[in-house]
Design a protein around this motif. Structure first.
Motif, PDB file in Angstrom:
ATOM      1  N   ASP A 199       1.152  -0.960   0.355  1.00 49.84           N
ATOM      2  CA  ASP A 199       0.064   0.069  -0.232  1.00 49.84           C
ATOM      3  C   ASP A 199       0.546   1.128  -0.105  1.00 49.84           C
ATOM      4  N   ARG A 200       2.268   0.955   0.592  1.00 50.40           N
ATOM      5  CA  ARG A 200       3.017   2.388   0.625  1.00 50.40           C
ATOM      6  C   ARG A 200       4.068   2.261  -0.577  1.00 50.40           C
ATOM      7  N   THR A 201       3.874   1.300  -1.327  1.00 51.22           N
ATOM      8  CA  THR A 201       4.367   1.546  -2.305  1.00 51.22           C
ATOM      9  C   THR A 201       3.220   2.152  -3.528  1.00 51.22           C
ATOM     10  N   LEU A 202       1.966   1.814  -3.718  1.00 49.49           N
ATOM     11  CA  LEU A 202       1.176   2.130  -4.486  1.00 49.49           C
ATOM     12  C   LEU A 202       0.944   4.027  -3.851  1.00 49.49           C
ATOM     13  N   ALA A 203       1.132   4.564  -3.077  1.00 56.21           N
ATOM     14  CA  ALA A 203       1.204   5.120  -2.226  1.00 56.21           C
ATOM     15  C   ALA A 203       1.699   6.183  -2.680  1.00 56.21           C
ATOM     16  N   ARG A 204       3.057   5.947  -2.887  1.00 55.43           N
ATOM     17  CA  ARG A 204       3.798   7.143  -3.065  1.00 55.43           C
ATOM     18  C   ARG A 204       4.515   6.924  -4.464  1.00 55.43           C
ATOM     19  N   THR A 205       3.785   5.664  -5.108  1.00 56.13           N
ATOM     20  CA  THR A 205       4.141   6.141  -7.095  1.00 56.13           C
ATOM     21  C   THR A 205       2.846   6.657  -8.014  1.00 56.13           C
ATOM     22  N   ARG A 206       2.101   6.599  -7.494  1.00 57.55           N
ATOM     23  CA  ARG A 206       0.285   7.871  -7.594  1.00 57.55           C
ATOM     24  C   ARG A 206       1.290   9.098  -7.317  1.00 57.55           C
ATOM     25  N   ALA A 207       1.489   8.822  -6.455  1.00 56.72           N
ATOM     26  CA  ALA A 207       2.037  10.671  -5.921  1.00 56.72           C
ATOM     27  C   ALA A 207       2.940  10.609  -7.015  1.00 56.72           C
ATOM     28  N   LEU A 208       3.183   9.677  -8.032  1.00 53.26           N
ATOM     29  CA  LEU A 208       4.461  10.536  -8.691  1.00 53.26           C
ATOM     30  C   LEU A 208       4.147  10.982 -10.323  1.00 53.26           C
ATOM     31  N   LEU A 209       3.766  10.169 -10.723  1.00 48.25           N
ATOM     32  CA  LEU A 209       2.966   9.855 -11.905  1.00 48.25           C
ATOM     33  C   LEU A 209       2.084  11.339 -11.701  1.00 48.25           C
ATOM     34  N   LYS A 210       1.712  11.201 -13.212  1.00 43.76           N
ATOM     35  CA  LYS A 210       0.238  12.865 -13.515  1.00 43.76           C
ATOM     36  C   LYS A 210      -0.623  12.353 -14.231  1.00 43.76           C
ATOM     37  N   PRO A 211      -1.624  13.326 -14.677  1.00 41.33           N
ATOM     38  CA  PRO A 211      -3.072  12.657 -15.079  1.00 41.33           C
ATOM     39  C   PRO A 211      -3.004  13.091 -16.726  1.00 41.33           C
ATOM     40  N   GLU A 212      -1.809  13.657 -16.829  1.00 41.97           N
ATOM     41  CA  GLU A 212      -1.120  13.466 -18.434  1.00 41.97           C
ATOM     42  C   GLU A 212      -0.289  11.778 -18.368  1.00 41.97           C
ATOM     43  N   SER A 213       0.256  11.576 -17.325  1.00 39.64           N
ATOM     44  CA  SER A 213       1.206  10.388 -17.893  1.00 39.64           C
ATOM     45  C   SER A 213       1.195   9.110 -18.764  1.00 39.64           C
ATOM     46  N   ARG A 214       1.793   8.401 -19.684  1.00 43.38           N
ATOM     47  CA  ARG A 214       2.276   7.928 -20.684  1.00 43.38           C
ATOM     48  C   ARG A 214       2.549   7.389 -19.653  1.00 43.38           C
ATOM     49  N   GLY A 267       2.750  -9.098 -14.652  1.00 43.91           N
ATOM     50  CA  GLY A 267       1.878 -10.733 -13.404  1.00 43.91           C
ATOM     51  C   GLY A 267       0.148 -10.321 -14.058  1.00 43.91           C
ATOM     52  N   THR A 268      -0.793 -10.319 -12.508  1.00 36.39           N
ATOM     53  CA  THR A 268      -2.084 -10.724 -13.048  1.00 36.39           C
ATOM     54  C   THR A 268      -3.019  -9.299 -13.085  1.00 36.39           C
ATOM     55  N   GLY A 269      -1.699  -8.036 -12.728  1.00 35.88           N
ATOM     56  CA  GLY A 269      -2.666  -6.638 -13.301  1.00 35.88           C
ATOM     57  C   GLY A 269      -3.277  -6.309 -11.804  1.00 35.88           C
ATOM     58  N   THR A 270      -2.640  -6.726 -10.983  1.00 34.33           N
ATOM     59  CA  THR A 270      -2.777  -6.042  -9.798  1.00 34.33           C
ATOM     60  C   THR A 270      -3.135  -4.683  -9.359  1.00 34.33           C
ATOM     61  N   THR A 271      -1.188  -3.751  -9.913  1.00 32.38           N
ATOM     62  CA  THR A 271      -0.880  -2.906  -9.627  1.00 32.38           C
ATOM     63  C   THR A 271      -1.842  -2.026 -10.720  1.00 32.38           C
ATOM     64  N   ALA A 272      -1.593  -2.925 -11.979  1.00 39.20           N
ATOM     65  CA  ALA A 272      -2.267  -2.205 -13.144  1.00 39.20           C
ATOM     66  C   ALA A 272      -3.478  -1.475 -13.064  1.00 39.20           C
ATOM     67  N   LEU A 273      -4.551  -2.146 -12.579  1.00 35.31           N
ATOM     68  CA  LEU A 273      -5.819  -2.022 -12.186  1.00 35.31           C
ATOM     69  C   LEU A 273      -6.047  -1.160 -11.877  1.00 35.31           C
ATOM     70  N   ARG A 274      -5.032  -0.740 -10.422  1.00 35.30           N
ATOM     71  CA  ARG A 274      -4.991   0.085 -10.012  1.00 35.30           C
ATOM     72  C   ARG A 274      -4.359   1.258  -9.331  1.00 35.30           C
ATOM     73  N   LEU A 275      -3.493   1.464 -10.604  1.00 33.78           N
ATOM     74  CA  LEU A 275      -2.848   2.766 -11.093  1.00 33.78           C
ATOM     75  C   LEU A 275      -2.770   3.461 -12.542  1.00 33.78           C
ATOM     76  N   ALA A 276      -4.138   2.428 -13.047  1.00 32.11           N
ATOM     77  CA  ALA A 276      -4.029   2.828 -13.978  1.00 32.11           C
ATOM     78  C   ALA A 276      -5.700   3.805 -14.568  1.00 32.11           C
ATOM     79  N   THR A 277      -6.358   4.647 -13.761  1.00 35.61           N
ATOM     80  CA  THR A 277      -7.236   5.442 -13.130  1.00 35.61           C
ATOM     81  C   THR A 277      -6.324   6.771 -13.361  1.00 35.61           C
ATOM     82  N   ASP A 278      -5.465   6.677 -12.901  1.00 39.95           N
ATOM     83  CA  ASP A 278      -4.542   7.864 -12.579  1.00 39.95           C
ATOM     84  C   ASP A 278      -3.709   8.348 -13.584  1.00 39.95           C
TER      85      ASP A 278
END
Length: 215
Positions: A29-44, A51-62
């Motif tokens: 959860d800490r990794t997700l929060a830290r990564t989300r803070a580094l990404l921007k809405p316009e990021s590619r 793997g099975t997409g666990t992280t992608a499905l959580r971060l792709a909305t941002d």
């Protein structure tokens, strides 16, 4: 093991992997929060070893675009099942069966490349890091969190892991220390911005590293 055997290993393990609980939920959860803070809405964003997409499905909305790649068709099939079964629209998320090397034709097209629990599984670490560098746009970020087995005690790297690989209970996994990983990332053309410890259990050495592409 060859890359083909590694692929077969992960294909066979995909359903079991998908159903397993995250070993360190607080650290994840800490990794997700830290990564989300580094990404921007316009990021590619490109995630390698998704793997099975666990992280992608959580971060792709941002972010604007999120490509999640893995060498295992079995893993990607489960990721796509999860995406199609979700409740929200993720128009910007695409899953691909691919490695960093196979994606090189998309050079300099991503603002961030993510690699979580990934770098120790590649067979040519310097080469893979060079491909990641090429995939990033100027000043793009490479964000990773990698098990450094060399720092987890001799029984893990010299006994347990080789035995599991000999019995075909584990895929290829490199044994290196955190200082070696840092040096490899710098040598591949990156400036290290941050090294953090997100682990909350035991002697887990899995540094979270934020690096910027050096021009």
């Amino acid at each position: 093991m060859s890359i083909e055997r590694d692929t077969r290993f992960w294909d066979r393990a995909s359903r079991r992997y998908a159903s397993a609980a995250i070993a360190d939920q607080a650290g994840y959860d800490r990794t997700l929060a830290r990564t989300r803070a580094l990404l921007k809405p316009e990021s590619r964003v490109l995630e390698l070893g998704c793997g099975t997409g666990t992280t992608a499905l959580r971060l792709a909305t941002d972010v604007r675009e999120y490509v999640a790649a893995d060498l295992s068709p079995g893993m990607i099939a489960i990721a796509e099942e999860r995406q199609s079964g979700g409740t929200g629209a993720l128009a910007g998320l695409r899953f691909r069966v691919a490695t960093a090397e196979a994606l090189k034709r998309d050079a300099a097209s991503f603002d961030a490349v993510l690699g979580f629990n990934y770098l120790h599984l590649v067979r040519d670490l310097p080469g893979t890091l060079r491909h990641i560098h090429a995939l990033l746009s100027d000043d793009g970020l490479f964000i990773s969190k990698t098990p450094c087995v060399g720092d987890m005690g001799p029984l893990v790297g010299r006994v347990a892991l080789p035995l599991m690989r000999a019995l075909r209970l584990a895929p290829f996994a490199a044994v290196f220390r955190a200082d070696m990983l840092r040096a490899r990332i710098v040598a591949a053309g990156f400036d290290i911005l941050a090294i953090e410890n997100h682990a909350t259990k035991g002697r887990d050495c899995r540094p979270y590293i934020v690096a910027r592409k050096r021009r």
